[in-house]
Design a protein around this motif. Sequence first.
Motif, PDB file in Angstrom:
ATOM      1  N   UNK A   1       0.869  -1.172   0.000  1.00  0.00           N
ATOM      2  CA  UNK A   1       0.000   0.000   0.000  1.00  0.00           C
ATOM      3  C   UNK A   1       0.906   1.222   0.000  1.00  0.00           C
ATOM      4  N   UNK A   2       0.838   1.997  -1.083  1.00  0.00           N
ATOM      5  CA  UNK A   2       1.688   3.194  -1.159  1.00  0.00           C
ATOM      6  C   UNK A   2       1.093   4.261  -0.245  1.00  0.00           C
ATOM      7  N   UNK A   3       1.781   4.496   0.870  1.00  0.00           N
ATOM      8  CA  UNK A   3       1.297   5.410   1.893  1.00  0.00           C
ATOM      9  C   UNK A   3       1.632   6.857   1.579  1.00  0.00           C
ATOM     10  N   UNK A   4       2.784   7.075   0.934  1.00  0.00           N
ATOM     11  CA  UNK A   4       3.246   8.444   0.764  1.00  0.00           C
ATOM     12  C   UNK A   4       4.134   8.562  -0.461  1.00  0.00           C
ATOM     13  N   UNK A   5       4.085   9.736  -1.092  1.00  0.00           N
ATOM     14  CA  UNK A   5       4.999  10.062  -2.188  1.00  0.00           C
ATOM     15  C   UNK A   5       5.989  11.100  -1.679  1.00  0.00           C
ATOM     16  N   UNK A   6       7.251  10.764  -1.686  1.00  0.00           N
ATOM     17  CA  UNK A   6       8.288  11.653  -1.155  1.00  0.00           C
ATOM     18  C   UNK A   6       8.782  12.595  -2.241  1.00  0.00           C
ATOM     19  N   UNK A   7       9.356  13.701  -1.795  1.00  0.00           N
ATOM     20  CA  UNK A   7       9.829  14.715  -2.740  1.00  0.00           C
ATOM     21  C   UNK A   7      11.349  14.822  -2.789  1.00  0.00           C
ATOM     22  N   UNK A   8      12.031  14.350  -1.766  1.00  0.00           N
ATOM     23  CA  UNK A   8      13.496  14.424  -1.775  1.00  0.00           C
ATOM     24  C   UNK A   8      14.080  13.246  -1.007  1.00  0.00           C
ATOM     25  N   UNK A   9      15.349  12.986  -1.270  1.00  0.00           N
ATOM     26  CA  UNK A   9      16.034  11.825  -0.698  1.00  0.00           C
ATOM     27  C   UNK A   9      16.248  11.976   0.807  1.00  0.00           C
ATOM     28  N   UNK A  10      16.367  13.208   1.272  1.00  0.00           N
ATOM     29  CA  UNK A  10      16.669  13.438   2.687  1.00  0.00           C
ATOM     30  C   UNK A  10      15.515  13.029   3.604  1.00  0.00           C
ATOM     31  N   UNK A  11      14.301  13.004   3.081  1.00  0.00           N
ATOM     32  CA  UNK A  11      13.131  12.694   3.916  1.00  0.00           C
ATOM     33  C   UNK A  11      12.949  11.195   4.149  1.00  0.00           C
ATOM     34  N   UNK A  12      13.764  10.357   3.505  1.00  0.00           N
ATOM     35  CA  UNK A  12      13.590   8.908   3.617  1.00  0.00           C
ATOM     36  C   UNK A  12      13.846   8.429   5.042  1.00  0.00           C
ATOM     37  N   UNK A  13      14.952   8.871   5.637  1.00  0.00           N
ATOM     38  CA  UNK A  13      15.293   8.416   6.989  1.00  0.00           C
ATOM     39  C   UNK A  13      14.241   8.842   8.005  1.00  0.00           C
ATOM     40  N   UNK A  14      13.732  10.075   7.851  1.00  0.00           N
ATOM     41  CA  UNK A  14      12.697  10.561   8.775  1.00  0.00           C
ATOM     42  C   UNK A  14      11.419   9.736   8.669  1.00  0.00           C
ATOM     43  N   UNK A  15      11.073   9.298   7.462  1.00  0.00           N
ATOM     44  CA  UNK A  15       9.883   8.467   7.282  1.00  0.00           C
ATOM     45  C   UNK A  15      10.047   7.098   7.930  1.00  0.00           C
ATOM     46  N   UNK A  16      11.239   6.526   7.802  1.00  0.00           N
ATOM     47  CA  UNK A  16      11.487   5.222   8.419  1.00  0.00           C
ATOM     48  C   UNK A  16      11.411   5.310   9.939  1.00  0.00           C
ATOM     49  N   UNK A  17      11.865   6.403  10.501  1.00  0.00           N
ATOM     50  CA  UNK A  17      11.890   6.530  11.955  1.00  0.00           C
ATOM     51  C   UNK A  17      10.491   6.695  12.545  1.00  0.00           C
ATOM     52  N   UNK A  18       9.520   7.061  11.737  1.00  0.00           N
ATOM     53  CA  UNK A  18       8.142   7.115  12.249  1.00  0.00           C
ATOM     54  C   UNK A  18       7.581   5.724  12.490  1.00  0.00           C
TER      55      UNK A  18
END
Length: 368
Positions: free
Chosen positions: A74-91
């Motif tokens: 299930x695609x929960x979110x569409x990211x806009x930049x590479x830097x936001x990946x780590x923050x998404x995983x930490x949630x």
Amino acid sequence: MKQFFSFVKKEFHHILRDPRTMLILLGMPIAQIIIFGFALTNEVKNSKIAVLDNSKDVATTALIQQINSSRYFDIEKSLTDYKSIDAEFKTGKIKMVIVFPQGFNEDLQHFNKAQVQLIADASDPNVANTLANYATAIIMDYQNRITDDRKLPYTIHTEIQMLYNPQLMGAYSFVPGVMAMVLMLVCTMMTAITIVREKETGTMEVLLVSPVQPLKIVIAKAVPYLLLSMVNIMSILMLSVFVLGVPINGSLLLLIAVSILFTLTSLALGLLISSVTASQQAAMFISLVGLFLPTVMLSGFMFPIENMPLPLRIISNVVPAKWFYTIVKSVMIKGVGFSLIWKEVLVLTGMMLFFLVLSIKKFKIRLA
């Protein structure tokens, strides 16, 4: 022979008149087959993922639709930049991120090859490996479908990156789960028989005629087990770091504080069981059977909760071990701070207060 059948009939009457016996005989097998049937599976379904599409072309759009239409993602979110990946995983909500580079379709059409990056949360290595395999299979299926009968086939390379646990060590998932299971079962079971033991040995009468308030009696029962549980917490953490090689990437003080909170929740639940039961056998039975299966099956330790049907996912929210397992994995493996786990901490605090207040209210100041 007639006497024999009379005894059989009498025994049937005893069983049918006891609703608890009927519940165990007929209800427990049904509950177990439903829980085990839906929870015991190695298949991973409905996993929430995010997509970072730097290309936004026809090929990436078609591939994203194919991934989203599968029952695995299930695609929960569409990211806009590479830097936001780590923050998404930490949630803790996102299990994997699929990254498409710029010019994906252009590379595919002109050079007959392109690249996709799969970044998975390997704090649970089995789930991460399974999701990477599922995504790779879907990408390969798309590649074969668009290649058709071309002389020079299209090739899509998948680069897999495992965050937090690149070696895919099972201990990274094993340690938080064992901490939750050990603290829950030991603390609850030990405290569950404390007040009952006083009733059975007759010393409860001495406590009731003493000037000590019920609140102080209940809390005094839990204090020794709290201190012993703190020793268990430290020994588990030391073994995890120095023997199993599992690092503590977050705050050690935060991890210990949350572990003590979970211990208090388990102790309060044990005191509640002890207050409402009349024998040590009943208290131990409820502690073992009533808590062992939910802790193992519905905490996310053994089987992903998102695989389960909605009723079991709702029931899992009342299992304290689920929230503690999420916290320990986030703090210990991902290194997150309090700002990302405050909701889970608040839930455990509410459970602890609820169990403690209820156990005090159920504490009988008079013996029947």
